[in-house]
Design a protein around this motif. Structure first.
Motif, PDB file in Angstrom:
ATOM      1  N   TYR A  56     -23.907  -1.950  48.005  1.00 17.40           N
ATOM      2  CA  TYR A  56     -23.188  -1.148  48.982  1.00 17.40           C
ATOM      3  C   TYR A  56     -24.244  -0.669  49.964  1.00 17.40           C
ATOM      4  CZ  TYR A  56     -18.746  -1.076  46.517  1.00 17.40           C
ATOM      5  OH  TYR A  56     -17.551  -1.438  45.950  1.00 17.40           O
ATOM      6  N   GLU A  62     -21.389   6.528  55.155  1.00 18.87           N
ATOM      7  CA  GLU A  62     -20.717   6.133  53.918  1.00 18.87           C
ATOM      8  C   GLU A  62     -21.302   4.821  53.399  1.00 18.87           C
ATOM      9  OE1 GLU A  62     -16.530   5.533  54.707  1.00 18.87           O
ATOM     10  OE2 GLU A  62     -16.951   4.211  56.383  1.00 18.87           O
ATOM     11  N   LEU A  65     -19.211  -1.983  51.377  1.00 18.48           N
ATOM     12  CA  LEU A  65     -19.417  -3.158  50.536  1.00 18.48           C
ATOM     13  C   LEU A  65     -20.285  -4.193  51.233  1.00 18.48           C
ATOM     14  CD1 LEU A  65     -18.606  -4.605  47.866  1.00 18.48           C
ATOM     15  CD2 LEU A  65     -16.658  -5.552  49.141  1.00 18.48           C
ATOM     16  N   ALA A  73     -13.810  -5.834  45.437  1.00 16.76           N
ATOM     17  CA  ALA A  73     -14.238  -4.464  45.145  1.00 16.76           C
ATOM     18  C   ALA A  73     -13.794  -3.498  46.224  1.00 16.76           C
ATOM     19  CB  ALA A  73     -15.760  -4.433  45.020  1.00 16.76           C
ATOM     20  N   CYS A  74     -13.952  -2.218  45.918  1.00 18.90           N
ATOM     21  CA  CYS A  74     -13.701  -1.163  46.902  1.00 18.90           C
ATOM     22  C   CYS A  74     -14.589  -1.420  48.115  1.00 18.90           C
ATOM     23  CB  CYS A  74     -14.037   0.200  46.300  1.00 18.90           C
ATOM     24  SG  CYS A  74     -13.161   0.538  44.769  1.00 18.90           S
ATOM     25  N   ILE A  75     -14.049  -1.229  49.295  1.00 18.13           N
ATOM     26  CA  ILE A  75     -14.807  -1.544  50.507  1.00 18.13           C
ATOM     27  C   ILE A  75     -15.664  -0.374  50.962  1.00 18.13           C
ATOM     28  CG2 ILE A  75     -14.623  -2.187  52.941  1.00 18.13           C
ATOM     29  CD1 ILE A  75     -12.116  -3.804  52.143  1.00 18.13           C
ATOM     30  N   ARG A  76     -15.144   0.827  50.905  1.00 15.86           N
ATOM     31  CA  ARG A  76     -15.879   1.997  51.384  1.00 15.86           C
ATOM     32  C   ARG A  76     -15.904   3.077  50.307  1.00 15.86           C
ATOM     33  NH1 ARG A  76     -16.882   1.579  56.836  1.00 15.86           N
ATOM     34  NH2 ARG A  76     -15.772  -0.137  57.811  1.00 15.86           N
ATOM     35  N   ILE A  77     -17.077   3.673  50.139  1.00 16.92           N
ATOM     36  CA  ILE A  77     -17.251   4.749  49.161  1.00 16.92           C
ATOM     37  C   ILE A  77     -17.923   5.926  49.864  1.00 16.92           C
ATOM     38  CG2 ILE A  77     -18.391   5.453  47.017  1.00 16.92           C
ATOM     39  CD1 ILE A  77     -18.258   2.523  46.113  1.00 16.92           C
ATOM     40  N   LYS A  81     -19.224  10.505  46.032  1.00 15.54           N
ATOM     41  CA  LYS A  81     -18.037  10.148  45.244  1.00 15.54           C
ATOM     42  C   LYS A  81     -18.343   8.977  44.319  1.00 15.54           C
ATOM     43  CE  LYS A  81     -15.418  13.087  47.384  1.00 15.54           C
ATOM     44  NZ  LYS A  81     -15.014  14.323  46.775  1.00 15.54           N
ATOM     45  N   ILE A 106     -14.749   5.807  40.473  1.00 16.00           N
ATOM     46  CA  ILE A 106     -13.869   4.989  41.296  1.00 16.00           C
ATOM     47  C   ILE A 106     -13.722   3.648  40.587  1.00 16.00           C
ATOM     48  CG2 ILE A 106     -13.564   3.874  43.532  1.00 16.00           C
ATOM     49  CD1 ILE A 106     -15.449   6.105  44.665  1.00 16.00           C
ATOM     50  N   CYS A 108     -12.785   0.040  40.431  1.00 12.94           N
ATOM     51  CA  CYS A 108     -12.457  -1.146  41.220  1.00 12.94           C
ATOM     52  C   CYS A 108     -12.016  -2.290  40.302  1.00 12.94           C
ATOM     53  CB  CYS A 108     -13.655  -1.578  42.057  1.00 12.94           C
ATOM     54  SG  CYS A 108     -14.079  -0.401  43.352  1.00 12.94           S
ATOM     55  N   ASP A 109     -12.595  -2.372  39.104  1.00  9.95           N
ATOM     56  CA  ASP A 109     -12.265  -3.405  38.132  1.00  9.95           C
ATOM     57  C   ASP A 109     -11.952  -2.702  36.815  1.00  9.95           C
ATOM     58  OD1 ASP A 109     -12.172  -5.445  36.231  1.00  9.95           O
ATOM     59  OD2 ASP A 109     -13.990  -6.441  36.940  1.00  9.95           O
TER      60      ASP A 109
END
Length: 161
Positions: A56, A62, A65, A73-77, A81, A106, A108-109
């Motif tokens: 990331y 932020e 990914l 996967a989650c694109i933005r974290i 967080k 968070i 994602c999987d």
């Protein structure tokens, strides 16, 4: 052509071999995405019992990914967080034995049970994080975290902007 390597049984020696292999793989290439992609492929091949390996990258406040191996996967974290955002905020490697017990994790999987996240600093600036997930509880150790930090430090000259 990339040839398979037989790694040492000793964890420290094994990671030294990985670092040497990473440096050889990235040497002479300046494209950031190509190098980050090859690092994820190398780590995915090197590590056992993992289901996601990737980066990331810190962009506009932020984590976004970057190159990875695994399921989408989650694109933005947001910074602060989840495990990745905590590593980015604190500047400390996060070794999480059970992600379901990590406040604000968070997911994602759904198969991921444990996670390790290593922050990547270039100079005094956050570049991003290396994130690795495992379907096994307690997969990662503090020792492995320290060795991954050394690995990241060795490859940083090849991935920085």
């Amino acid at each position: 052509m990339f040839e398979p390597v037989t790694y040492s049984k000793n964890m420290e020696d094994k990671y030294e071999q990985l670092s040497q292999q990473g440096e050889a793989l990235l040497s002479g290439e300046t494209d950031q995405i190509a190098n980050l992609s090859n690092v994820t492929a190398l780590l995915n091949q090197f590590l056992d019992r993992v289901n996601w390996v990737g980066f990331y990258l810190y962009k506009e406040g932020e984590l976004v990914l970057g190159p990875f191996q695994g399921l989408p996967a989650c694109i933005r974290i947001p910074i602060g967080k989840g495990v990745c955002g905590t590593a980015a905020e604190t500047g400390n490697t996060q070794v999480v034995e059970n992600v379901h017990e990590f406040p604000g994790h968070i997911a994602c999987d759904a198969q991921s049970q444990s996670e390790i996240v290593v922050p990547i600093m270039i100079g005094n600036e956050l570049f991003g994080v290396l994130d690795i997930d495992s379907p096994d509880l307690g997969r990662f150790s503090e020792e492995e975290g320290a060795l991954l930090e050394k690995f990241v430090n060795r490859i940083t000259p090849f991935i920085g902007e």
